[in-house]
Design an enzyme around this catalytic site. Structure first.
Site, PDB file in Angstrom:
ATOM      1  CB  SER A 148     -33.774 -15.341   8.737  1.00  0.00           C
ATOM      2  OG  SER A 148     -34.706 -16.387   8.841  1.00  0.00           O
ATOM      3  CE1 TYR A 161     -31.665 -17.337   3.989  1.00  0.00           C
ATOM      4  CE2 TYR A 161     -32.865 -18.361   5.805  1.00  0.00           C
ATOM      5  CZ  TYR A 161     -32.682 -17.298   4.926  1.00  0.00           C
ATOM      6  OH  TYR A 161     -33.514 -16.206   4.997  1.00  0.00           O
ATOM      7  CB  ALA A 163     -24.299 -20.745   9.133  1.00  0.00           C
ATOM      8  CE  LYS A 165     -30.352 -14.405   5.463  1.00  0.00           C
ATOM      9  NZ  LYS A 165     -30.487 -13.048   4.935  1.00  0.00           N
TER      10      LYS A 165
HETATM   11  N1  LIG Z   1     -39.100 -15.059   2.372  1.00  0.00           N
HETATM   12  C1  LIG Z   1     -38.834 -15.497   3.587  1.00  0.00           C
HETATM   13  O1  LIG Z   1     -39.546 -16.387   4.124  1.00  0.00           O
HETATM   14  C2  LIG Z   1     -37.700 -14.899   4.386  1.00  0.00           C
HETATM   15  C3  LIG Z   1     -37.654 -15.171   5.766  1.00  0.00           C
HETATM   16  C4  LIG Z   1     -36.603 -14.630   6.509  1.00  0.00           C
HETATM   17  C5  LIG Z   1     -35.648 -13.831   5.899  1.00  0.00           C
HETATM   18  N2  LIG Z   1     -35.710 -13.590   4.555  1.00  0.00           N
HETATM   19  C6  LIG Z   1     -34.664 -12.763   3.960  1.00  0.00           C
HETATM   20  O2  LIG Z   1     -35.264 -11.671   3.305  1.00  0.00           O
HETATM   21  C7  LIG Z   1     -34.346 -11.160   2.322  1.00  0.00           C
HETATM   22  C8  LIG Z   1     -35.128 -10.853   1.057  1.00  0.00           C
HETATM   23  O3  LIG Z   1     -35.660 -12.054   0.538  1.00  0.00           O
HETATM   24  P1  LIG Z   1     -37.169 -12.172   0.016  1.00  0.00           P
HETATM   25  O4  LIG Z   1     -37.898 -13.082   0.919  1.00  0.00           O
HETATM   26  O5  LIG Z   1     -37.722 -10.862  -0.251  1.00  0.00           O
HETATM   27  O6  LIG Z   1     -36.935 -13.023  -1.322  1.00  0.00           O
HETATM   28  P2  LIG Z   1     -36.895 -12.568  -2.863  1.00  0.00           P
HETATM   29  O7  LIG Z   1     -38.227 -12.083  -3.289  1.00  0.00           O
HETATM   30  O8  LIG Z   1     -36.301 -13.736  -3.579  1.00  0.00           O
HETATM   31  O9  LIG Z   1     -35.890 -11.350  -2.863  1.00  0.00           O
HETATM   32  C9  LIG Z   1     -34.504 -11.505  -2.856  1.00  0.00           C
HETATM   33  C10 LIG Z   1     -33.900 -10.254  -3.440  1.00  0.00           C
HETATM   34  O10 LIG Z   1     -32.482 -10.365  -3.368  1.00  0.00           O
HETATM   35  C11 LIG Z   1     -31.958 -10.077  -4.655  1.00  0.00           C
HETATM   36  N3  LIG Z   1     -30.683 -10.764  -4.814  1.00  0.00           N
HETATM   37  C12 LIG Z   1     -30.412 -12.080  -4.683  1.00  0.00           C
HETATM   38  N4  LIG Z   1     -29.110 -12.298  -4.910  1.00  0.00           N
HETATM   39  C13 LIG Z   1     -28.552 -11.100  -5.194  1.00  0.00           C
HETATM   40  C14 LIG Z   1     -27.251 -10.669  -5.524  1.00  0.00           C
HETATM   41  N5  LIG Z   1     -26.233 -11.532  -5.632  1.00  0.00           N
HETATM   42  N6  LIG Z   1     -27.032  -9.355  -5.732  1.00  0.00           N
HETATM   43  C15 LIG Z   1     -28.051  -8.451  -5.651  1.00  0.00           C
HETATM   44  N7  LIG Z   1     -29.313  -8.808  -5.340  1.00  0.00           N
HETATM   45  C16 LIG Z   1     -29.556 -10.110  -5.122  1.00  0.00           C
HETATM   46  C17 LIG Z   1     -33.033 -10.501  -5.634  1.00  0.00           C
HETATM   47  O11 LIG Z   1     -32.967  -9.746  -6.839  1.00  0.00           O
HETATM   48  P3  LIG Z   1     -32.288 -10.195  -8.227  1.00  0.00           P
HETATM   49  O12 LIG Z   1     -32.603 -11.640  -8.434  1.00  0.00           O
HETATM   50  O13 LIG Z   1     -32.957  -9.280  -9.210  1.00  0.00           O
HETATM   51  O14 LIG Z   1     -30.842  -9.916  -8.074  1.00  0.00           O
HETATM   52  C18 LIG Z   1     -34.283 -10.066  -4.891  1.00  0.00           C
HETATM   53  O15 LIG Z   1     -34.532  -8.705  -5.118  1.00  0.00           O
HETATM   54  C19 LIG Z   1     -33.276 -12.234   2.145  1.00  0.00           C
HETATM   55  O16 LIG Z   1     -32.077 -11.808   2.780  1.00  0.00           O
HETATM   56  C20 LIG Z   1     -33.854 -13.439   2.857  1.00  0.00           C
HETATM   57  O17 LIG Z   1     -32.841 -14.259   3.401  1.00  0.00           O
HETATM   58  C21 LIG Z   1     -36.723 -14.104   3.785  1.00  0.00           C
END
Ligand SMILES: NC(=O)c1ccc[n+]([C@@H]2O[C@H](COP(=O)([O-])OP(=O)(O)OC[C@H]3O[C@@H](n4cnc5c(N)ncnc54)[C@H](OP(=O)(O)O)[C@@H]3O)[C@@H](O)[C@H]2O)c1
Length: 279
Positions: A148, A161, A163, A165
Site C-alpha cells: 500500500s 495496517y 505496519a 504493509k
Molecule cells: N482499497 C484500497 O484503498 C487499498 C489501498 C492500498 C492497498 N490495498 C490492498 O489491496 C489488497 C486488496 O484489497 P481491495 O482493496 O481489493 O479490497 P477488497 O475488495 O476488500 O478485497 C480483499 C480481498 O481479500 C480477500 N480476503 C480477505 N481476507 C482473506 C483471507 N483471510 N483469506 C483469503 N482471502 C481473503 C477478500 O475475499 P473474501 O472475503 O472472499 O475472502 C477479497 O477478495 C489488500 O491487501 C489491501 O490491503 C487496498
C-alpha cells in the site's frame, strides 16, 4: 501472442489471493485479457465463481481454491492446484488483505496478531514457498505482494495496517535482490485509495456507523482510483518488471518528502487525528 512491453504473458499462469473482489478480481480479469490462466483464491466461493466465469468468457482457464489464506496447508494447496491444472505457475500475487482503524491504546493483541497473520504472514508464506519451488525447478518467475502507499507512511488509527504493509514492502525489497540470481522477479504494489470493498470491511471491523461507503471520509477525489487502474499497472509490471508498482506519482513523491521530513508529515496528517474521539 500478447506481449506487454517486453515479456510475453500469453499462456503464463498466475495465482492470485483475495481474488473475489476489488484489486484481486480486477487483476485476474486483466491477466486473462493478457492471455494468462489464473488460479483464484478467497473465502467467498460464489464470488470466485463469477470471476472465473468472466475469465472463461475471455477464452482463458481459471481454477478456484476456496478458503482463508491462513488455513493450514493453503499455500501448498494453491501451488499444487496450479501445478496439477496447468503444469506450472509463473506468477504469484499475494493480494488478500484487510484493514481496520483503531487507536494504539484501544487495540488488543488478538486483532493485531490476526491482521499480521492475514496481511503479512500468509502472503510471506506463499511467496517464500513459491520461490522455493521455482528455484528447485530452475524456472524463472515473478512474485508480488499487494502492499500500500501506507507502507511508506502511516495515518492516525492505521498503525496496525500500515505496519503489515511496511513489512511486506521490506520483505519484497530484500527478496528481490536475493532471488535475482535465480531469475525470479519480486515486486510490491502500492495502491492509493481504491474503490473496492476494503473500506466497507474496515468500517465494519472498526465499529463505524457508515458500513457501506467505498471510500473513507478523509479521501480527496483526486486521490481515489479504480481497481482496474491498479490491475493495469500490475500487468504492465509483469511485462516489464520493476521493484514497486505505483499509480500516483504525487502520493509517491509526498511519501518520500514525509519520510525525509517528519515535521512535514505532522503538518499534513495532524488534522486527521483531531476530533477523532470515537475510536
Ligand atoms: N482499497 C484500497 O484503498 C487499498 C489501498 C492500498 C492497498 N490495498 C490492498 O489491496 C489488497 C486488496 O484489497 P481491495 O482493496 O481489493 O479490497 P477488497 O475488495 O476488500 O478485497 C480483499 C480481498 O481479500 C480477500 N480476503 C480477505 N481476507 C482473506 C483471507 N483471510 N483469506 C483469503 N482471502 C481473503 C477478500 O475475499 P473474501 O472475503 O472472499 O475472502 C477479497 O477478495 C489488500 O491487501 C489491501 O490491503 C487496498
Amino acid at each position: 501472442m500478447v506481449r506487454f512491453m517486453g515479456r510475453v504473458l500469453t499462456d503464463q499462469v498466475i495465482i492470485i489471493t483475495g481474488a473475489s473482489s476489488g484489486i484481486g478480481a480486477a487483476t485476474a480479469i486483466q491477466c486473462a485479457k493478457a492471455g494468462m490462466d489464473v488460479v483464484l483464491n478467497a473465502r467467498r466461493a460464489d464470488r470466485l465463481e463469477q470471476v472465473a466465469a468472466q475469465i472463461c468468457e475471455l477464452g482463458r482457464h481459471a481454477k478456484i481454491v476456496v478458503g482463508s489464506v491462513t488455513d493450514e496447508g493453503m499455500t501448498e494447496q494453491m501451488l499444487d492446484v496450479a501445478q496439477d491444472a496447468f503444469g506450472r505457475f509463473d506468477v504469484v500475487f499475494a493480494n488478500a488483505g484487510y484493514g481496520f482503524e483503531r487507536s494504539v491504546v484501544q487495540m488488543d493483541d488478538q486483532e493485531l496478531r490476526q491482521i499480521f497473520d492475514v496481511n503479512f504472514f500468509a502472503s510471506f508464506d506463499l511467496i517464500r514457498e513459491a520461490a522455493k519451488r521455482l528455484i528447485s525447478d530452475e524456472r524463472p518467475g515473478h512474485l508480488l505482494m499487494c502492499s500500500s502507499c501506507l507502507a511508506k507512511f502511516t495515518l492516525p488509527f492505521f498503525s496496525a495496517y500500515s505496519a503489515t504493509k511496511a513489512a511486506q514492502n521490506h520483505f519484497c525489497r530484500a527478496m528481490r535482490l536475493e532471488l535475482a540470481r535465480y531469475n525470479i522477479e519480486v515486486s510490491s504494489v502500492h495502491p492509493i485509495t481504491t474503490t473496492t470493498e476494503f473500506f466497507e470491511v474496515s468500517n465494519q471491523l472498526s465499529g463505524k456507523a457508515d458500513k457501506t461507503s467505498t471510500v473513507p471520509d478523509h479521501a480527496s477525489k483526486m486521490f481515489v482510483q479504480t481497481p482496474e487502474r491498479v490491475a493495469r499497472a500490475i500487468v504492465r509490471c509483469l511485462g516489464k518488471p520493476r521493484p514497486e508498482v505505483w499509480t500516483s506519482h504525487i502520493v509517491r513523491s509526498v511519501a518520500g518528502v514525509m519520510t525525509a521530513f517528519p515535521w512535514f508529515f505532522d503538518l499534513v496528517v495532524r488534522k486527521q487525528a483531531k476530533g477523532r474521539r470515537d475510536l
